[in-house]
Write a protein that holds these residues in place. Sequence first.
Motif, PDB file in Angstrom:
ATOM      1  N   ARG A 154      20.028  10.085 -21.770  1.00 33.80           N
ATOM      2  CA  ARG A 154      21.249  10.133 -22.633  1.00 33.80           C
ATOM      3  C   ARG A 154      21.048   9.181 -23.887  1.00 33.80           C
ATOM      4  O   ARG A 154      20.342   8.220 -23.977  1.00 33.80           O
ATOM      5  CB  ARG A 154      22.536   9.430 -22.061  1.00 33.80           C
ATOM      6  CG  ARG A 154      23.165  10.479 -20.864  1.00 33.80           C
ATOM      7  CD  ARG A 154      23.967  11.496 -21.585  1.00 33.80           C
ATOM      8  NE  ARG A 154      25.118  10.753 -22.111  1.00 33.80           N
ATOM      9  CZ  ARG A 154      26.076  11.637 -22.758  1.00 33.80           C
ATOM     10  NH1 ARG A 154      25.890  12.958 -23.013  1.00 33.80           N
ATOM     11  NH2 ARG A 154      27.092  11.250 -23.306  1.00 33.80           N
ATOM     12  N   PHE A 155      21.759   9.682 -24.974  1.00 34.62           N
ATOM     13  CA  PHE A 155      21.667   9.093 -26.317  1.00 34.62           C
ATOM     14  C   PHE A 155      22.850   8.123 -26.322  1.00 34.62           C
ATOM     15  O   PHE A 155      23.992   8.453 -26.606  1.00 34.62           O
ATOM     16  CB  PHE A 155      21.896   9.991 -27.202  1.00 34.62           C
ATOM     17  CG  PHE A 155      21.545   9.893 -28.557  1.00 34.62           C
ATOM     18  CD1 PHE A 155      20.374  10.323 -29.426  1.00 34.62           C
ATOM     19  CD2 PHE A 155      22.366   8.941 -29.360  1.00 34.62           C
ATOM     20  CE1 PHE A 155      20.250  10.041 -30.829  1.00 34.62           C
ATOM     21  CE2 PHE A 155      22.242   9.015 -30.824  1.00 34.62           C
ATOM     22  CZ  PHE A 155      21.115   9.056 -31.441  1.00 34.62           C
ATOM     23  N   LEU A 156      22.403   6.731 -26.239  1.00 31.25           N
ATOM     24  CA  LEU A 156      23.392   5.803 -26.414  1.00 31.25           C
ATOM     25  C   LEU A 156      23.364   5.091 -27.622  1.00 31.25           C
ATOM     26  O   LEU A 156      22.492   4.547 -28.142  1.00 31.25           O
ATOM     27  CB  LEU A 156      23.177   4.500 -25.448  1.00 31.25           C
ATOM     28  CG  LEU A 156      24.300   3.519 -25.212  1.00 31.25           C
ATOM     29  CD1 LEU A 156      25.680   4.094 -24.839  1.00 31.25           C
ATOM     30  CD2 LEU A 156      24.024   2.540 -24.118  1.00 31.25           C
ATOM     31  N   GLU A 162      21.764  13.468 -37.123  1.00 33.24           N
ATOM     32  CA  GLU A 162      23.191  13.949 -36.582  1.00 33.24           C
ATOM     33  C   GLU A 162      24.180  12.689 -36.489  1.00 33.24           C
ATOM     34  O   GLU A 162      23.463  11.833 -35.877  1.00 33.24           O
ATOM     35  CB  GLU A 162      22.935  14.921 -35.299  1.00 33.24           C
ATOM     36  CG  GLU A 162      22.063  16.133 -35.703  1.00 33.24           C
ATOM     37  CD  GLU A 162      22.968  16.909 -36.535  1.00 33.24           C
ATOM     38  OE1 GLU A 162      23.978  17.138 -36.511  1.00 33.24           O
ATOM     39  OE2 GLU A 162      22.113  17.515 -37.198  1.00 33.24           O
ATOM     40  N   PRO A 163      25.416  12.945 -36.537  1.00 33.84           N
ATOM     41  CA  PRO A 163      26.243  11.700 -36.264  1.00 33.84           C
ATOM     42  C   PRO A 163      26.218  11.548 -34.668  1.00 33.84           C
ATOM     43  O   PRO A 163      26.719  10.420 -34.427  1.00 33.84           O
ATOM     44  CB  PRO A 163      27.514  12.165 -37.024  1.00 33.84           C
ATOM     45  CG  PRO A 163      27.302  13.503 -36.994  1.00 33.84           C
ATOM     46  CD  PRO A 163      26.008  13.985 -37.146  1.00 33.84           C
ATOM     47  N   ASN A 164      26.383  12.525 -33.881  1.00 35.96           N
ATOM     48  CA  ASN A 164      26.666  12.367 -32.604  1.00 35.96           C
ATOM     49  C   ASN A 164      25.640  13.051 -31.582  1.00 35.96           C
ATOM     50  O   ASN A 164      26.065  14.023 -30.852  1.00 35.96           O
ATOM     51  CB  ASN A 164      28.199  12.833 -32.201  1.00 35.96           C
ATOM     52  CG  ASN A 164      29.057  11.996 -32.834  1.00 35.96           C
ATOM     53  OD1 ASN A 164      29.254  10.901 -32.616  1.00 35.96           O
ATOM     54  ND2 ASN A 164      29.993  12.594 -33.763  1.00 35.96           N
ATOM     55  N   VAL A 206      18.487  12.293 -25.991  1.00 36.56           N
ATOM     56  CA  VAL A 206      17.342  11.847 -26.863  1.00 36.56           C
ATOM     57  C   VAL A 206      16.260  12.929 -27.021  1.00 36.56           C
ATOM     58  O   VAL A 206      15.262  12.853 -27.740  1.00 36.56           O
ATOM     59  CB  VAL A 206      16.731  10.434 -26.381  1.00 36.56           C
ATOM     60  CG1 VAL A 206      17.671   9.474 -26.597  1.00 36.56           C
ATOM     61  CG2 VAL A 206      16.270  10.541 -24.917  1.00 36.56           C
ATOM     62  N   THR A 207      16.358  13.901 -26.069  1.00 31.32           N
ATOM     63  CA  THR A 207      15.352  14.945 -26.062  1.00 31.32           C
ATOM     64  C   THR A 207      15.679  16.157 -26.851  1.00 31.32           C
ATOM     65  O   THR A 207      15.123  17.023 -27.080  1.00 31.32           O
ATOM     66  CB  THR A 207      15.061  15.579 -24.544  1.00 31.32           C
ATOM     67  OG1 THR A 207      16.588  15.943 -24.240  1.00 31.32           O
ATOM     68  CG2 THR A 207      14.639  14.524 -23.622  1.00 31.32           C
ATOM     69  N   ASP A 208      16.900  15.887 -27.565  1.00 31.04           N
ATOM     70  CA  ASP A 208      17.409  16.993 -28.797  1.00 31.04           C
ATOM     71  C   ASP A 208      16.191  16.921 -29.755  1.00 31.04           C
ATOM     72  O   ASP A 208      15.527  16.118 -30.181  1.00 31.04           O
ATOM     73  CB  ASP A 208      18.770  16.585 -29.187  1.00 31.04           C
ATOM     74  CG  ASP A 208      19.716  16.869 -28.037  1.00 31.04           C
ATOM     75  OD1 ASP A 208      19.407  17.356 -27.022  1.00 31.04           O
ATOM     76  OD2 ASP A 208      20.855  16.224 -28.283  1.00 31.04           O
ATOM     77  N   SER A 209      16.040  18.233 -30.527  1.00 35.13           N
ATOM     78  CA  SER A 209      15.204  18.515 -31.398  1.00 35.13           C
ATOM     79  C   SER A 209      15.234  17.429 -32.335  1.00 35.13           C
ATOM     80  O   SER A 209      14.338  17.167 -33.154  1.00 35.13           O
ATOM     81  CB  SER A 209      15.260  19.933 -31.854  1.00 35.13           C
ATOM     82  OG  SER A 209      16.342  20.118 -32.578  1.00 35.13           O
ATOM     83  N   GLU A 210      16.656  16.996 -32.903  1.00 37.96           N
ATOM     84  CA  GLU A 210      16.729  16.309 -34.159  1.00 37.96           C
ATOM     85  C   GLU A 210      16.428  14.716 -33.862  1.00 37.96           C
ATOM     86  O   GLU A 210      16.465  14.178 -34.795  1.00 37.96           O
ATOM     87  CB  GLU A 210      18.035  16.478 -34.537  1.00 37.96           C
ATOM     88  CG  GLU A 210      19.054  15.977 -33.616  1.00 37.96           C
ATOM     89  CD  GLU A 210      19.595  16.765 -32.873  1.00 37.96           C
ATOM     90  OE1 GLU A 210      20.946  16.714 -32.090  1.00 37.96           O
ATOM     91  OE2 GLU A 210      19.095  17.678 -32.472  1.00 37.96           O
ATOM     92  N   CYS A 211      16.246  14.420 -32.599  1.00 36.03           N
ATOM     93  CA  CYS A 211      16.088  12.880 -32.534  1.00 36.03           C
ATOM     94  C   CYS A 211      14.495  12.908 -32.564  1.00 36.03           C
ATOM     95  O   CYS A 211      13.594  13.462 -32.111  1.00 36.03           O
ATOM     96  CB  CYS A 211      16.615  12.551 -31.044  1.00 36.03           C
ATOM     97  SG  CYS A 211      18.136  12.849 -30.806  1.00 36.03           S
TER      98      CYS A 211
END
Length: 589
Positions: free
Chosen positions: A484-486, A524-526, A530-535
């Motif tokens: 999770r992206f905290l 991205e703002p939200n 963390v596995t999302d491509s923009e991270c």
Amino acid sequence: MFGLFKRLFYYNEKQVTCTESTGKHLLVAAFDFGTTLSGYAFSFRNDPTKIQTNQAWIAGSESLLSLKTPTCVLLNPHNECAAFGFEAENKYLNLVVQGEHKSWMLFRRFKMLLHNNDGLNRKATVEDITGKKMPAMKIFAMSIRYLRDHLVDALHKQVDAIQESDILYVITVPAIWNDAAKRFMREAALEAGLDNDRIKLALEPEAASIWCQNINTSIKTDLSKAGIQYMVVDLGGGTADISVHEKNLDGTLKEIHKASGGPWGGILVDRNFICWLTNIFGQAKMSKLREEDMEDYISLLRQFENKKRTITQDTDGLITFRLPISLINIHDEAEKLTVNKKFEQMKIPNALINDKLRVPANIVRSWFSESIEETIRRMTNLLSDSKMMNVSTILLVGGFGECKLVHDSVKREFRNKRIIVPQEAGLAVLKGAVRFGHWPGLVTSRIVKYTYEFSSMSDYDANIHGIEKRVTLDCYGDEKVENRFLKIVSVNTEVNIGKPIKAPGYTYLQINCDCVMAIYTSLEPNPVFVTDSECKKIGEIPLGYAKGKSKDENRIEVSFLFGDSELEVRVKILKDGSEIKKVIDFFDA
């Protein structure tokens, strides 16, 4: 020397204000390490506003309108730094004349390696003018070491008792650089032998903004008012670096829009000039000029450097360039016909007379178009933002910012703004960096360019998360969602420099696990995972093993600290109050 220390003691006894230097160092020295030119400036703590620059850069037979020296490093056959700046260029040219240059290497304009380089690492290389490679860190370190040694020698001529350890160094970096590039510059300074505790990084447009607050012209009247908002456009050799600042009630500055810009500096104009010549005379001729007649090639670039500063929107007629004989010495009749035909197609009669090339002013201006248009486009986009409606003034600084054609174009495009070009605009960043070293608190906040976060776990919710995201922790028996992206702070958010930002709520260490916290960024703002491509992962913090036996005993509090143009992460173990601090490496991800 006694008088110097007497005044220093007096300053220490007084109550510190915004006009007095607050550090323990004896003096501040700033290095403006540019793409095309570099230089340094300094001032003593007892008289911080008396900023001195080096006046003794020797260009040889050429006379450049600059108090800086070219960012050029010459290596001898043993890969040792033999010279820097004008001396490096001139020495290499002498070697070329003597036919002894093959085993030497000349590095020019290598700073652009650090611009927008997502794959930057410590093993990055740069090429010399013939394509031979060397570790970039080594070349950057040699450059900084040379500036340091030149500075110390100059200081010893003024004050015999000065020690290198008395100096606080400020190194300027573009605000648009990513975090890894800034880290690379600090590590290059460390490799050059500078002490980590005596290095500060200054963002170039911030430094220019600081300097323009304090010069004794009408600019000071305009920029000294609390609440005034203005844009700083720093046009250097490599990049256009744009920031927007506001004056606080207490005289400090805050950033109100994240830094923006791109690779639209003066070398883009040089590149267009060379491309135009290549189109006329052919790739083979230009390659031969660079490889076999390097003296003529560098002389041509130096000549153009002087010419491009004088071109204006009103410049008319023909502009004359003196070309190397080796370039225009054409014996082949077919080649002559080709060259003449190209001039005819461009409607340039009698373009070549002996060694003089006469080019219409409108063609010369076209070489500037890409750089100016891209910069103005970015400025226009920024000013169209509703948050920028109160920006009343635009400051043009930097070496390329001194170009008259740039002034004319910006003034014509932004008629409703006051356009200010301070005297010695090319030194505004350098001198402002010295002031920043004495008073780092002058800049109180910045706008972050990314969303910052760390990888964590959250409670599993079957209505939100897919079953593939669910994990069960053996240590606590909870059902969780991994990766999770905290979020700590969102992109475009204002952060106070030097003030920790705490993560919302708490997280905890896992039992029987050597815990590591991974730090991420995103545009991205939200982000969600963390596995999302923009991270993008930017670093890790080793936390060790949990000391408690339960979840409550292993709770931690995470804070981010933005300052000195770098990021520090703090993790507090709530059970015993211990704290782990780490400046993010950006190369360990």
